[in-house]
Design a protein around this motif. Structure first.
Motif, PDB file in Angstrom:
ATOM      1  N   PHE A   7       0.813  -1.212   0.000  1.00  0.00           N
ATOM      2  CA  PHE A   7       0.000   0.000   0.000  1.00  0.00           C
ATOM      3  C   PHE A   7       0.846   1.262   0.000  1.00  0.00           C
ATOM      4  O   PHE A   7       1.858   1.355   0.707  1.00  0.00           O
ATOM      5  CB  PHE A   7      -0.895   0.047   1.245  1.00  0.00           C
ATOM      6  N   ASP A   8       0.388   2.246  -0.749  1.00  0.00           N
ATOM      7  CA  ASP A   8       0.876   3.604  -0.592  1.00  0.00           C
ATOM      8  C   ASP A   8       0.291   4.143   0.728  1.00  0.00           C
ATOM      9  O   ASP A   8      -0.676   3.576   1.254  1.00  0.00           O
ATOM     10  CB  ASP A   8       0.391   4.439  -1.785  1.00  0.00           C
ATOM     11  N   THR A  12      -3.971   7.212   0.197  1.00  0.00           N
ATOM     12  CA  THR A  12      -4.431   5.831   0.004  1.00  0.00           C
ATOM     13  C   THR A  12      -4.895   5.237   1.326  1.00  0.00           C
ATOM     14  O   THR A  12      -6.017   4.742   1.436  1.00  0.00           O
ATOM     15  CB  THR A  12      -3.321   4.951  -0.590  1.00  0.00           C
ATOM     16  N   LEU A  13      -4.041   5.284   2.337  1.00  0.00           N
ATOM     17  CA  LEU A  13      -4.404   4.833   3.687  1.00  0.00           C
ATOM     18  C   LEU A  13      -4.689   6.013   4.608  1.00  0.00           C
ATOM     19  O   LEU A  13      -5.604   5.963   5.433  1.00  0.00           O
ATOM     20  CB  LEU A  13      -3.273   3.998   4.293  1.00  0.00           C
ATOM     21  N   VAL A  96      -9.948   1.176   6.497  1.00  0.00           N
ATOM     22  CA  VAL A  96      -8.559   0.705   6.472  1.00  0.00           C
ATOM     23  C   VAL A  96      -8.384  -0.475   7.418  1.00  0.00           C
ATOM     24  O   VAL A  96      -7.876  -1.545   7.041  1.00  0.00           O
ATOM     25  CB  VAL A  96      -7.579   1.831   6.852  1.00  0.00           C
ATOM     26  N   ILE A 110       0.821  -7.642   4.482  1.00  0.00           N
ATOM     27  CA  ILE A 110       0.622  -6.228   4.175  1.00  0.00           C
ATOM     28  C   ILE A 110       1.931  -5.465   4.354  1.00  0.00           C
ATOM     29  O   ILE A 110       2.632  -5.623   5.364  1.00  0.00           O
ATOM     30  CB  ILE A 110      -0.451  -5.624   5.103  1.00  0.00           C
ATOM     31  N   ILE A 112       3.763  -1.371   3.494  1.00  0.00           N
ATOM     32  CA  ILE A 112       3.541   0.015   3.089  1.00  0.00           C
ATOM     33  C   ILE A 112       4.793   0.518   2.389  1.00  0.00           C
ATOM     34  O   ILE A 112       5.909   0.343   2.880  1.00  0.00           O
ATOM     35  CB  ILE A 112       3.218   0.914   4.302  1.00  0.00           C
ATOM     36  N   VAL A 167      -1.312  -1.042  -4.170  1.00  0.00           N
ATOM     37  CA  VAL A 167      -2.544  -0.263  -4.028  1.00  0.00           C
ATOM     38  C   VAL A 167      -2.160   1.191  -3.768  1.00  0.00           C
ATOM     39  O   VAL A 167      -1.483   1.495  -2.780  1.00  0.00           O
ATOM     40  CB  VAL A 167      -3.399  -0.781  -2.854  1.00  0.00           C
ATOM     41  N   GLY A 168      -2.561   2.082  -4.668  1.00  0.00           N
ATOM     42  CA  GLY A 168      -2.204   3.485  -4.485  1.00  0.00           C
ATOM     43  C   GLY A 168      -3.053   4.400  -5.339  1.00  0.00           C
ATOM     44  O   GLY A 168      -3.836   3.946  -6.190  1.00  0.00           O
ATOM     45  N   ASP A 173       2.512   4.788  -8.113  1.00  0.00           N
ATOM     46  CA  ASP A 173       2.094   3.498  -7.545  1.00  0.00           C
ATOM     47  C   ASP A 173       1.766   2.503  -8.653  1.00  0.00           C
ATOM     48  O   ASP A 173       2.138   1.326  -8.593  1.00  0.00           O
ATOM     49  CB  ASP A 173       0.874   3.690  -6.639  1.00  0.00           C
ATOM     50  N   CYS A 187      -6.676   3.808  -6.527  1.00  0.00           N
ATOM     51  CA  CYS A 187      -7.680   4.308  -5.587  1.00  0.00           C
ATOM     52  C   CYS A 187      -8.180   5.670  -6.054  1.00  0.00           C
ATOM     53  O   CYS A 187      -7.400   6.624  -6.143  1.00  0.00           O
ATOM     54  CB  CYS A 187      -7.086   4.436  -4.191  1.00  0.00           C
ATOM     55  N   LEU A 207     -11.741   1.305   0.080  1.00  0.00           N
ATOM     56  CA  LEU A 207     -10.856   0.174   0.353  1.00  0.00           C
ATOM     57  C   LEU A 207     -11.606  -1.104   0.669  1.00  0.00           C
ATOM     58  O   LEU A 207     -11.085  -2.202   0.466  1.00  0.00           O
ATOM     59  CB  LEU A 207      -9.903   0.522   1.508  1.00  0.00           C
TER      60      LEU A 207
END
Length: 225
Positions: A7-8, A12-13, A96, A110, A112, A167-168, A173, A187, A207
């Motif tokens: 993940f970015d 994103t998060l 998230v 996962i 980042i 995922v970004g 990304d 995203c 998400l």
């Protein structure tokens, strides 16, 4: 289902916009107090380039300033970002934690990978207890090239990842996924651009949709939800 998701962070998060303007205002007001800036804070220009490494940000926002001033501003900006995070002024995007729990329950690791500085990323991870789910958080500062594709490659090599997605919200990304043979999940969030998302294999606007799309992924194909 995929073995891993990378993940970015910003856009994103983490809803960076909630503390971005506050912290950027602080930084440029500080420059004004030193007679090094006139006019309003260039927040819109920052939004346009959101997602690039911070040295590139300051080159764009302070094109007529010395590297020393840029570095001082960068340090001050980082201090304000971290302080605003610690005060709870930021926020994660919806779902998230629910998504992370789902991934771990389904044996999906996962990671980042962010263009943010290590101290900044650490403050977010710590404040929201993300290390309950995240195996490791990587900063672009760990890569000499300052290229996100190389950062993702380093993650793949370190953890021997074979089947994964990035995922970004930005083109960096998507390119990082494509250049490493991974699925690119875009995203459609605050800082995203439609022309960049068009290059992703899958596009989501929440998400929580990962819980559905990941079960069906076999090979990259364009899908919009």
């Amino acid at each position: 289902m995929l073995q891993s998701l990378i993940f970015d962070m910003d856009g994103t998060l983490f809803q960076t916009d909630k503390i971005l303007e506050l912290s950027l205002d602080d930084a440029f007001n500080h420059l004004k107090s030193r007679n090094l800036w006139n006019g309003p804070t260039p927040i819109e220009k920052y939004r346009e380039i959101m997602g690039v490494p911070l040295p590139v940000v300051w080159e764009a926002l302070l094109p007529n300033h010395s590297n020393e001033i840029r570095e001082q501003t960068d340090a001050f900006f980082l201090e304000r970002l971290i302080e605003n995070i610690r005060k709870g002024k930021g926020a994660l995007y919806p779902n998230v934690k629910a998504t992370f729990s789902f991934l771990i329950e389904n044996n999906c690791s996962i990671y980042i990978a962010s263009n943010g500085l290590p101290e900044y990323l650490s403050s977010i991870v710590k404040y929201y207890n993300l290390d309950r789910w995240v195996t490791e958080t990587f900063s672009i500062q760990q890569i000499k090239s300052m290229d996100k594709s190389d950062l993702v490659k380093a993650i793949i090599q370190k953890y021997n990842i074979k089947n994964a997605a990035v995922v970004g919200d930005r083109l960096s990304d998507i390119k990082a996924a494509k250049e490493n043979g991974l699925v690119a999940i875009g995203c459609k969030f605050d800082f995203s651009k439609d022309e960049e998302l068009a290059q992703a294999d899958i596009v989501i606007d929440n998400l929580i949709q990962l819980q559905t799309v990941l079960l069906d992924i076999k090979e990259p194909e364009s899908t919009v939800f």
